[in-house]
Design a protein around this motif. Sequence first.
Motif, PDB file in Angstrom:
ATOM      1  N   ILE A 119       0.863  -1.228  -0.023  1.00 54.92           N
ATOM      2  CA  ILE A 119      -0.091   0.035   0.009  1.00 54.92           C
ATOM      3  C   ILE A 119       0.962   1.043  -0.039  1.00 54.92           C
ATOM      4  CG2 ILE A 119      -1.727   1.474   1.184  1.00 54.92           C
ATOM      5  CD1 ILE A 119      -2.855  -1.406   2.415  1.00 54.92           C
ATOM      6  N   ILE A 120       0.465   2.211  -0.812  1.00 60.02           N
ATOM      7  CA  ILE A 120       1.269   3.496  -0.977  1.00 60.02           C
ATOM      8  C   ILE A 120       0.579   4.689  -0.202  1.00 60.02           C
ATOM      9  CG2 ILE A 120       2.157   5.322  -2.251  1.00 60.02           C
ATOM     10  CD1 ILE A 120       2.176   3.062  -4.651  1.00 60.02           C
ATOM     11  N   SER A 121       0.811   4.922   1.037  1.00 63.34           N
ATOM     12  CA  SER A 121       0.141   6.234   1.891  1.00 63.34           C
ATOM     13  C   SER A 121       1.025   7.608   1.743  1.00 63.34           C
ATOM     14  CB  SER A 121       0.131   5.534   3.327  1.00 63.34           C
ATOM     15  OG  SER A 121       1.438   5.071   3.805  1.00 63.34           O
ATOM     16  N   GLU A 122       0.795   8.108   0.692  1.00 64.70           N
ATOM     17  CA  GLU A 122       1.414   9.441   0.501  1.00 64.70           C
ATOM     18  C   GLU A 122       0.520  10.725   0.904  1.00 64.70           C
ATOM     19  OE1 GLU A 122       4.401   9.306  -3.240  1.00 64.70           O
ATOM     20  OE2 GLU A 122       2.216   8.968  -3.808  1.00 64.70           O
ATOM     21  N   SER A 123      -0.917  10.483   0.921  1.00 61.30           N
ATOM     22  CA  SER A 123      -1.661  11.621   1.442  1.00 61.30           C
ATOM     23  C   SER A 123      -2.831  11.019   2.164  1.00 61.30           C
ATOM     24  CB  SER A 123      -1.951  12.420   0.027  1.00 61.30           C
ATOM     25  OG  SER A 123      -2.878  11.390  -0.848  1.00 61.30           O
ATOM     26  N   VAL A 124      -4.080  11.303   1.803  1.00 62.15           N
ATOM     27  CA  VAL A 124      -5.265  11.020   2.383  1.00 62.15           C
ATOM     28  C   VAL A 124      -5.732   9.788   1.696  1.00 62.15           C
ATOM     29  CG1 VAL A 124      -7.658  11.744   2.812  1.00 62.15           C
ATOM     30  CG2 VAL A 124      -5.976  13.457   2.988  1.00 62.15           C
ATOM     31  N   PHE A 125      -5.397   9.682   0.578  1.00 61.11           N
ATOM     32  CA  PHE A 125      -5.800   8.428  -0.143  1.00 61.11           C
ATOM     33  C   PHE A 125      -4.831   7.525  -0.113  1.00 61.11           C
ATOM     34  CE2 PHE A 125      -8.102  11.801  -1.968  1.00 61.11           C
ATOM     35  CZ  PHE A 125      -9.576  11.680  -1.631  1.00 61.11           C
ATOM     36  N   ASN A 126      -5.071   6.056  -0.270  1.00 63.26           N
ATOM     37  CA  ASN A 126      -4.094   5.334  -0.024  1.00 63.26           C
ATOM     38  C   ASN A 126      -4.482   4.254  -1.644  1.00 63.26           C
ATOM     39  OD1 ASN A 126      -3.059   5.645   2.473  1.00 63.26           O
ATOM     40  ND2 ASN A 126      -4.277   4.150   3.308  1.00 63.26           N
ATOM     41  N   SER A 127      -3.219   3.930  -2.306  1.00 60.19           N
ATOM     42  CA  SER A 127      -3.539   2.979  -3.137  1.00 60.19           C
ATOM     43  C   SER A 127      -2.435   1.702  -3.012  1.00 60.19           C
ATOM     44  CB  SER A 127      -2.796   3.697  -4.498  1.00 60.19           C
ATOM     45  OG  SER A 127      -1.685   4.047  -4.473  1.00 60.19           O
ATOM     46  N   SER A 128      -3.211   0.524  -3.487  1.00 60.85           N
ATOM     47  CA  SER A 128      -2.340  -0.418  -3.398  1.00 60.85           C
ATOM     48  C   SER A 128      -2.030  -1.169  -4.804  1.00 60.85           C
ATOM     49  CB  SER A 128      -3.278  -1.652  -2.582  1.00 60.85           C
ATOM     50  OG  SER A 128      -4.443  -2.129  -3.368  1.00 60.85           O
ATOM     51  N   ASP A 129      -0.858  -2.167  -4.767  1.00 57.71           N
ATOM     52  CA  ASP A 129      -0.439  -2.605  -5.999  1.00 57.71           C
ATOM     53  C   ASP A 129       0.513  -3.576  -5.525  1.00 57.71           C
ATOM     54  OD1 ASP A 129       0.218  -2.955  -8.465  1.00 57.71           O
ATOM     55  OD2 ASP A 129       1.140  -0.930  -9.000  1.00 57.71           O
ATOM     56  N   PHE A 130       1.147  -4.469  -6.610  1.00 59.89           N
ATOM     57  CA  PHE A 130       1.810  -5.392  -6.365  1.00 59.89           C
ATOM     58  C   PHE A 130       3.133  -5.638  -7.379  1.00 59.89           C
ATOM     59  CE2 PHE A 130      -1.241  -7.350  -9.069  1.00 59.89           C
ATOM     60  CZ  PHE A 130      -0.550  -8.060  -9.828  1.00 59.89           C
ATOM     61  N   VAL A 131       4.087  -6.336  -6.854  1.00 58.48           N
ATOM     62  CA  VAL A 131       5.161  -6.690  -7.906  1.00 58.48           C
ATOM     63  C   VAL A 131       5.493  -8.216  -7.722  1.00 58.48           C
ATOM     64  CG1 VAL A 131       7.660  -6.195  -7.974  1.00 58.48           C
ATOM     65  CG2 VAL A 131       6.123  -4.419  -7.507  1.00 58.48           C
ATOM     66  N   ILE A 132       5.837  -8.794  -8.835  1.00 62.56           N
ATOM     67  CA  ILE A 132       6.044 -10.179  -9.036  1.00 62.56           C
ATOM     68  C   ILE A 132       7.595 -10.145  -9.462  1.00 62.56           C
ATOM     69  CG2 ILE A 132       5.950 -12.521  -9.841  1.00 62.56           C
ATOM     70  CD1 ILE A 132       2.847 -11.770  -9.939  1.00 62.56           C
ATOM     71  N   ILE A 133       8.675 -10.883  -8.752  1.00 69.76           N
ATOM     72  CA  ILE A 133      10.009 -10.852  -9.313  1.00 69.76           C
ATOM     73  C   ILE A 133      10.330 -12.414  -9.090  1.00 69.76           C
ATOM     74  CG2 ILE A 133      10.637  -8.419  -8.999  1.00 69.76           C
ATOM     75  CD1 ILE A 133      12.235  -9.673  -6.585  1.00 69.76           C
ATOM     76  N   ASN A 134      11.119 -12.877 -10.110  1.00 74.07           N
ATOM     77  CA  ASN A 134      11.812 -14.109  -9.762  1.00 74.07           C
ATOM     78  C   ASN A 134      13.287 -14.056  -9.471  1.00 74.07           C
ATOM     79  OD1 ASN A 134       9.409 -15.576 -10.885  1.00 74.07           O
ATOM     80  ND2 ASN A 134       9.996 -15.195 -12.922  1.00 74.07           N
ATOM     81  N   ILE A 135      13.678 -15.086  -8.598  1.00 69.37           N
ATOM     82  CA  ILE A 135      14.927 -15.146  -8.433  1.00 69.37           C
ATOM     83  C   ILE A 135      15.530 -16.305  -8.750  1.00 69.37           C
ATOM     84  CG2 ILE A 135      16.531 -15.068  -6.082  1.00 69.37           C
ATOM     85  CD1 ILE A 135      14.285 -13.382  -4.732  1.00 69.37           C
TER      86      ILE A 135
END
Length: 135
Positions: A119-135
């Motif tokens: 979750i990105i919490s920069e201001s009043v509103f939050n946005s969510s996202d995801f990342v997928i990486i392979n190791i």
Amino acid sequence: RDYKVTGVQTCALPIWTDLIHLLLTRKGTRYFLPDFGTRLYEFIFEPLDGPTFSEIESEIRESVQEYLPNLTITKISVKAASDGEEGKGSYVNDNDERVYRVPGIGTKEHTATVRIDYIISESVFNSSDFVIINI
């Protein structure tokens, strides 16, 4: 500025790129920030088991907490990339000879897939996202 990356919201792109940059930078490679980055490259030849997955998760959490304070990790999922593909790849006949091989499956058995939900919490509103990486 209009960013065009599939699946990434415009306002979230700078945070997304910061996260990828942090994850893929080896610790000790930045001159004035020797602790910046992760040790993910050290896990490449480690066994794909619970203790290794726990170390990967804690390495990611510690680095993100230190260098990306406006990003909150909600979930980290680490699993073998070959999960669910048992029985695929090779067929062995009665003479113990390999008869058939599916391309790309042999490399998955040595790869871990890491999904990071945040979750990105920069201001009043939050946005969510995801990342997928392979190791």
